[in-house]
Structure formats: C-alpha cells, structure tokens
Scaffold this motif. Structure first.
Motif, PDB file in Angstrom:
ATOM      1  N   GLY A 153      20.966  50.120   9.013  1.00  0.00           N
ATOM      2  CA  GLY A 153      19.715  49.861   9.699  1.00  0.00           C
ATOM      3  C   GLY A 153      18.703  49.237   8.762  1.00  0.00           C
ATOM      4  O   GLY A 153      18.994  48.946   7.595  1.00  0.00           O
ATOM      5  N   ASP A 154      17.485  49.026   9.286  1.00  0.00           N
ATOM      6  CA  ASP A 154      16.425  48.415   8.484  1.00  0.00           C
ATOM      7  C   ASP A 154      15.682  49.442   7.633  1.00  0.00           C
ATOM      8  O   ASP A 154      15.136  49.100   6.582  1.00  0.00           O
ATOM      9  CB  ASP A 154      15.423  47.713   9.401  1.00  0.00           C
ATOM     10  N   ALA A 155      15.624  50.683   8.094  1.00  0.00           N
ATOM     11  CA  ALA A 155      14.901  51.728   7.360  1.00  0.00           C
ATOM     12  C   ALA A 155      15.570  53.061   7.622  1.00  0.00           C
ATOM     13  O   ALA A 155      16.110  53.303   8.712  1.00  0.00           O
ATOM     14  CB  ALA A 155      13.444  51.776   7.797  1.00  0.00           C
ATOM     15  N   LEU A 156      15.514  53.930   6.623  1.00  0.00           N
ATOM     16  CA  LEU A 156      16.011  55.300   6.749  1.00  0.00           C
ATOM     17  C   LEU A 156      14.834  56.246   6.591  1.00  0.00           C
ATOM     18  O   LEU A 156      14.120  56.197   5.587  1.00  0.00           O
ATOM     19  CB  LEU A 156      17.063  55.598   5.683  1.00  0.00           C
ATOM     20  N   ILE A 157      14.651  57.110   7.576  1.00  0.00           N
ATOM     21  CA  ILE A 157      13.602  58.120   7.529  1.00  0.00           C
ATOM     22  C   ILE A 157      14.266  59.477   7.342  1.00  0.00           C
ATOM     23  O   ILE A 157      15.025  59.930   8.198  1.00  0.00           O
ATOM     24  CB  ILE A 157      12.751  58.116   8.820  1.00  0.00           C
ATOM     25  N   ALA A 158      13.994  60.108   6.224  1.00  0.00           N
ATOM     26  CA  ALA A 158      14.584  61.407   5.930  1.00  0.00           C
ATOM     27  C   ALA A 158      13.675  62.500   6.473  1.00  0.00           C
ATOM     28  O   ALA A 158      12.599  62.760   5.942  1.00  0.00           O
ATOM     29  CB  ALA A 158      14.776  61.584   4.430  1.00  0.00           C
TER      30      ALA A 158
END
Length: 393
Positions: A153-158
């Motif tokens: 994906g474009d961004a990973l949010i943890a």
C-alpha cells in the motif's frame, strides 16, 4: 487515484483510523490478529474533545444509543468519604466546549466504529491476520502477514497497541515500562446493586497509594468500577487481562470508608490489568518515518489518570485523515505523515505527562495529601476542569 492505507490493528484506534481515512477518500485495508473484532469489558471516559470528533464523523445518534452522559464529576476522600471537589458536566460541558462528556463501554465504542466502517465502500477488514514485519520499497510499503500473504500500500498505520510489532521494527526502542500500579476493573448491571450504590455520575475516590473511579455506561444501566493500587504481579505482561482475586482488592482497600468498601464488596468478579506505559513522546519522528506512522497506544501509551488513552487515538485518527486527504503530485505520503506527527506529538506528550502527574497527585500521602484536599475544597472546579484538553487540538 486513491491513497491505499494499510492498518495494523482493529481496536478502537485502528477502526477510528480506518473510518476517518475512508471518509477522506482513501482505500482502507485493515488487519486484525484476533479472529473477531472484540474488546475486553472495560469502560472509557470521553471528554468533549473526543465526542466532538465522533459527532463530526456522523456518529452522534449512534453514540447516544449506547453511552451515558453524566451531569457531574465528584471527587471524594477514600478514607473519610467526604466530598473534596465537584466538576459540572452535562450542559455545562456542552456550553463550554461544544459537546458533552460521555462514558461508554469499550466494546460498545468499538462496535459503533466497526458498524460505521462496514458501511463504507473501498474498505476491506481482515481478522485472524498478524502483521509480522513491513518493508518500504519504490515509494510504497509492503506487509508480510503470518499466513504467508504479502500486501502493498501507500502508507502503513500501526494501531497495534502497547506491544506493537510495527513500532518495534520502526523505532527499536525496547518494551513498554511497568508503572508499578495494578488496575482492578469490573462492570455490572446497576439493577444488581443496592439502591445506595447505584450512580449516574463520575466519582473518583482518592486515597494513599490508591484511587477508585466509578461511572455509568450503557445508557446508565451498567456501572463501571476501576480500582488502582500500587503493586506488581508475576507472569507475562502481554497477557494484560488476568483473573483477579476479589479478596486481594478488599484487603488493599480495607482501611477506606464504609461507602467505598460496600461498593467494592458488591462487585462479584474483577479482572486485573498490569499498567504499562512509555515516557512522553519527545519528537515527531517517534510517530512517523517514511511511509509508516504510529497511532494510539502504539505511539504514545499512557496511564489512565487523565482518561484520554482512547481519546488521543481518536484525535490521532482525525488528524491523520486530514493529512492523507491532501496527497497529490506535490505533497507525497511521507511528507504528509510527517505533518501528521508534527501536529500530534506535542499534544500527546502533554497528555502523557499530565497523566503521570495526576497519578502522583491521586495517590499522595500525609501532608501532601492534606494540601491536595485543601486545594480541591477551595478551588474545586478550577482544578478539575482541563480547558486546554477539552477544547481539542
């Protein structure tokens, strides 16, 4: 073109991030390691800063169906039972800050967010999926899941909580620290309690090396009780919800006033949490680097003495969505994630620090406790109100 957001964790922070980013026009893929979306039974207090965000997401009606809205917060002395201070909530909070103060069952808040997210297009929710690690390549971020599946994906949010695997890889800053406090939590129908023990307000009992908080949830039909004492337990800290011995808690509170002892004795079952946190955030790059951002407890786990853990995760989600909505040919994902972190880290750090300080004040002994009590009697609402917090970021 749509920004493709990957989210690790399906608790309150992860679901809030998914909902906010979906409303901002992103595609969302969320991965939760549990087989079902569920929360352990515990209550949450939500200040007007948090309720206002939920209202902005169109959740006001759904919130009113499951939450309680106390009219006041009372502080009492745990040993004498005397009232020390009072903060008006209800319409006073609405007039001051534009939204009410709410108390809610944690599972009810999670289900509220989950239902709203399930009604969105371009959202994919996956359970039974554990994120093992990530890799950033060619302007994107890839996830490796425990079942062998790889996604990009474009961004990973943890949003994978206190023991975040993503944080471990991103910051490599070691495990959370143990606070030295134990939280005994219980929730029970008010109808099961004697009339004298039922309550529709928030009450905080302050005593030496302990405090107890009680408040209504589920429209006032249930009562949430949290007793926090100094101590340690043996065993794995990651198993944060343990069975508890009611006799241990009753012994710890045996010197408190009869009204408080009656409340504790009326609760048949308790669950035990070992409280852990991290030092306050010190820089933006502790919350975002490259295509990866941390949110909620993965970023800034805090002690519960300002009742803002879930609230800061929801505020994080709102700011994250505001930034990723701006992705275009000029403003790329890493730049906007860094702006998210820049806009959030100082407020989160302030809440973390205030939470630690509140715990010290709540548990004072001797002359310092007398000074605290005198200040509360004299200043009351001026000390208990938190305008910088409740006005929002």
């Amino acid at each position: 073109m749509h920004t493709d957001i990957l989210i690790a964790g399906g608790g309150i922070g992860g679901l809030a991030a998914g909902l906010a980013c979906s409303k901002a026009g992103c595609h969302v893929r969320l991965y939760e390691r549990a087989e079902t979306f569920g929360e352990v039974g515990a209550g949450i207090q939500m200040g007007p800063n948090v309720v206002r965000v939920l209202q902005g997401w169109g959740l006001d009606t759904a919130l009113r169906q499951v939450a309680a809205f106390p009219d006041r917060l009372q502080v009492r002395h745990a040993l004498s039972g005397a009232e020390l201070g009072l903060l008006r909530l209800g319409q006073t909070t609405v007039q001051r800050y534009g939204a009410p103060y709410a108390t809610i069952h944690r599972a009810d808040l999670q289900q509220l967010l989950l239902k709203a997210l399930q009604q969105r297009d371009a959202v994919w929710l996956h359970t039974g999926k554990t994120v093992n690690r990530y890799v950033e390549t060619n302007g994107a971020v890839g996830l490796s899941l425990d079942d062998g599946l790889d996604v990009e994906g474009d961004a990973l949010i943890a949003a994978d909580g206190l023991w975040s695997r993503v944080r471990e890889q991103l910051l490599n800053d070691g495990p959370p620290r143990v606070a030295g406090h134990l939280a005994y939590r219980a929730m029970l129908p008010q109808a099961s309690l004697p009339a004298a023990l039922r309550s529709q307000q928030v009450t905080a009992w302050l005593g030496p090396r302990l405090h107890v908080v009680q408040y209504p949830v589920r429209g006032g039909e249930w009562l949430n009780v949290v007793a926090i004492v100094h101590g340690h337990v043996q065993g794995g800290l990651e198993d944060w919800d343990h069975g508890a011995n009611a006799a241990d808690l009753q012994a710890a509170l045996g010197h408190t006033c009869m009204a408080l002892r009656d409340l504790i004795a009326a609760v048949p079952d308790w669950r035990l949490w070992v409280l852990c946190d991290r030092p306050p955030v010190v820089a933006a790059d502790q919350m975002a680097r490259g295509h990866v951002a941390l949110l909620g407890d993965a970023a800034h786990p805090m002690r519960p003495y300002l009742a803002q853990g879930a609230g800061m995760a929801i505020e994080d989600a709102a700011e994250l969505a505001r930034q990723v909505a701006l992705v275009d040919g000029v403003l790329d994902v890493p730049t906007l994630l860094q702006r998210y972190a820049l806009n959030r880290w100082q407020r989160n750090a302030r809440v973390q620090a205030r939470s630690i300080r509140n715990g010290e004040i709540f548990h004072l002994e001797g002359p310092m406790a007398w000074a605290r009590d005198a200040s509360l009697r004299l200043l009351g609402e001026r000390l208990l109100d938190v305008p910088w917090l409740y006005r929002g970021p």
